[in-house]
Motif scaffolding. Structure first.
Motif, PDB file in Angstrom:
ATOM      1  N   PRO A 138       0.821  -1.208   0.000  1.00 39.87           N
ATOM      2  CA  PRO A 138       0.000   0.000   0.000  1.00 39.87           C
ATOM      3  C   PRO A 138       0.860   1.265   0.000  1.00 39.87           C
ATOM      4  N   VAL A 139       0.427   2.255  -0.786  1.00 38.81           N
ATOM      5  CA  VAL A 139       1.100   3.559  -0.775  1.00 38.81           C
ATOM      6  C   VAL A 139       0.523   4.344   0.392  1.00 38.81           C
ATOM      7  N   ALA A 140       1.270   4.402   1.484  1.00 39.64           N
ATOM      8  CA  ALA A 140       0.810   5.065   2.705  1.00 39.64           C
ATOM      9  C   ALA A 140       1.968   5.868   3.287  1.00 39.64           C
ATOM     10  N   ASP A 141       1.723   6.543   4.399  1.00 37.91           N
ATOM     11  CA  ASP A 141       2.797   7.341   4.997  1.00 37.91           C
ATOM     12  C   ASP A 141       3.800   6.472   5.752  1.00 37.91           C
ATOM     13  N   GLN A 142       3.493   5.175   5.901  1.00 41.21           N
ATOM     14  CA  GLN A 142       4.436   4.229   6.474  1.00 41.21           C
ATOM     15  C   GLN A 142       4.327   2.884   5.754  1.00 41.21           C
ATOM     16  N   VAL A 143       5.482   2.275   5.493  1.00 40.23           N
ATOM     17  CA  VAL A 143       5.544   0.941   4.914  1.00 40.23           C
ATOM     18  C   VAL A 143       6.156   0.021   5.964  1.00 40.23           C
ATOM     19  N   SER A 144       5.454  -1.039   6.305  1.00 39.38           N
ATOM     20  CA  SER A 144       5.969  -1.991   7.285  1.00 39.38           C
ATOM     21  C   SER A 144       7.274  -2.601   6.787  1.00 39.38           C
ATOM     22  N   TYR A 145       8.311  -2.584   7.637  1.00 37.65           N
ATOM     23  CA  TYR A 145       9.593  -3.176   7.247  1.00 37.65           C
ATOM     24  C   TYR A 145       9.446  -4.677   7.069  1.00 37.65           C
ATOM     25  N   ALA A 146       8.616  -5.315   7.890  1.00 39.63           N
ATOM     26  CA  ALA A 146       8.378  -6.754   7.765  1.00 39.63           C
ATOM     27  C   ALA A 146       7.713  -7.078   6.429  1.00 39.63           C
ATOM     28  N   ASP A 147       6.770  -6.232   5.990  1.00 35.82           N
ATOM     29  CA  ASP A 147       6.112  -6.447   4.699  1.00 35.82           C
ATOM     30  C   ASP A 147       7.102  -6.256   3.547  1.00 35.82           C
ATOM     31  N   ALA A 148       8.009  -5.301   3.699  1.00 35.52           N
ATOM     32  CA  ALA A 148       9.024  -5.087   2.662  1.00 35.52           C
ATOM     33  C   ALA A 148       9.931  -6.310   2.542  1.00 35.52           C
ATOM     34  N   LEU A 149      10.321  -6.894   3.683  1.00 36.27           N
ATOM     35  CA  LEU A 149      11.131  -8.116   3.667  1.00 36.27           C
ATOM     36  C   LEU A 149      10.360  -9.264   3.001  1.00 36.27           C
ATOM     37  N   ALA A 150       9.072  -9.403   3.353  1.00 36.27           N
ATOM     38  CA  ALA A 150       8.259 -10.470   2.778  1.00 36.27           C
ATOM     39  C   ALA A 150       8.092 -10.283   1.274  1.00 36.27           C
ATOM     40  N   SER A 151       7.977  -9.035   0.837  1.00 31.50           N
ATOM     41  CA  SER A 151       7.844  -8.748  -0.593  1.00 31.50           C
ATOM     42  C   SER A 151       9.082  -9.210  -1.354  1.00 31.50           C
TER      43      SER A 151
END
Length: 245
Positions: A138-151
């Motif tokens: 999601p384009v939001a004001d915060q990106v979860s670091y865990a979600d970035a790793l999973a991506s």
């Protein structure tokens, strides 16, 4: 390679039958010429596209996206000017393009059996197709670091599934992600509780790059970004800082 681009990693496209468009008449300006039903070799045969994206469908990838973009070599032709249809003896399916030329390949067994092919309203050899693996977060004001790793993990699994091992040697590991603001004033920072570590925003596209290291999964909670921006995979190494060319 600074981004995972699979255009050169696909098998050679099958030769398609030439269809020569009629020349413009004297009272039809060339710039308004519309060529109907041209098969362009730039767009992979439907049977190959069906197989390719069906392979992708079998791999979990909710946090990553394979983008197929159709663009014209003529910069004056916008994606909204391009029409693509899937045509066969018993098939006629409109395949709309997104604002940036994104195309969603229909998964139609009937069209496959009908030996349908993609046709366009553009002159032959005027189109370019780009296949790129990108984060789907999601384009939001915060990106979860865990979600970035999973991506990034999902991207690696997809590449392993759809790319032969000898081509995988040519693909840089997606060990980082960049957020490109495409404007001045973009800000980015890694967040850990009340701590913020600002990230440099630089380059023509105004991008911030952050490493994706599982060892830092418990340290960093999120990446703060002020929308709008585009997320892309990249690689940080001895000779690359992850910024776009």
């Amino acid at each position: 390679m600074k981004r995972i681009a699979l255009t050169l990693l696909l098998s050679p496209l099958a030769a398609l039958a030439d269809e020569v468009p009629p020349p413009p008449t004297a009272d039809t300006p060339t710039e308004k010429l519309v060529v109907k039903g041209v098969r362009d070799p730039a767009i992979m045969p439907y049977a190959d596209a069906y197989k390719f994206f069906s392979q992708i469908d079998r791999v979990e990838h909710d946090k990553v996206r394979m983008r197929m973009q159709v663009k014209s070599a003529d910069k004056s032709v916008k994606p909204t000017d391009i029409r693509v249809r899937l045509i066969g003896d018993n098939t006629d399916i409109d395949v709309p393009l997104g604002e940036e030329g994104d195309i969603d390949v229909p998964r139609s067994e009937a069209a496959l059996a009908d030996k349908a092919e993609f046709v366009t309203n553009q002159k032959k050899d005027s189109l370019q197709v780009h296949l790129t693996l990108t984060p789907n977060l999601p384009v939001a004001d915060q990106v979860s670091y865990a979600d970035a790793l999973a991506s990034a993990d999902q991207a690696r699994r997809l590449v392993k599934e759809i790319v032969p091992w000898y081509f995988r040697l040519l693909i840089s590991d997606p060990n980082a992600m960049r957020a490109c603001f495409e404007r001045e004033g973009g800000e980015a920072a890694l967040i850990a509780g009340n701590k913020r570590e600002a990230l440099a925003v630089k380059g023509k596209r105004q991008c911030a790059v952050f490493a994706l290291d599982p060892k830092h999964g418990e340290r960093w909670q999120a990446v703060a970004l002020n929308p709008p921006y585009k997320l892309e995979f990249t690689h940080i190494g001895w000779f690359s800082d992850g910024q776009p060319d």
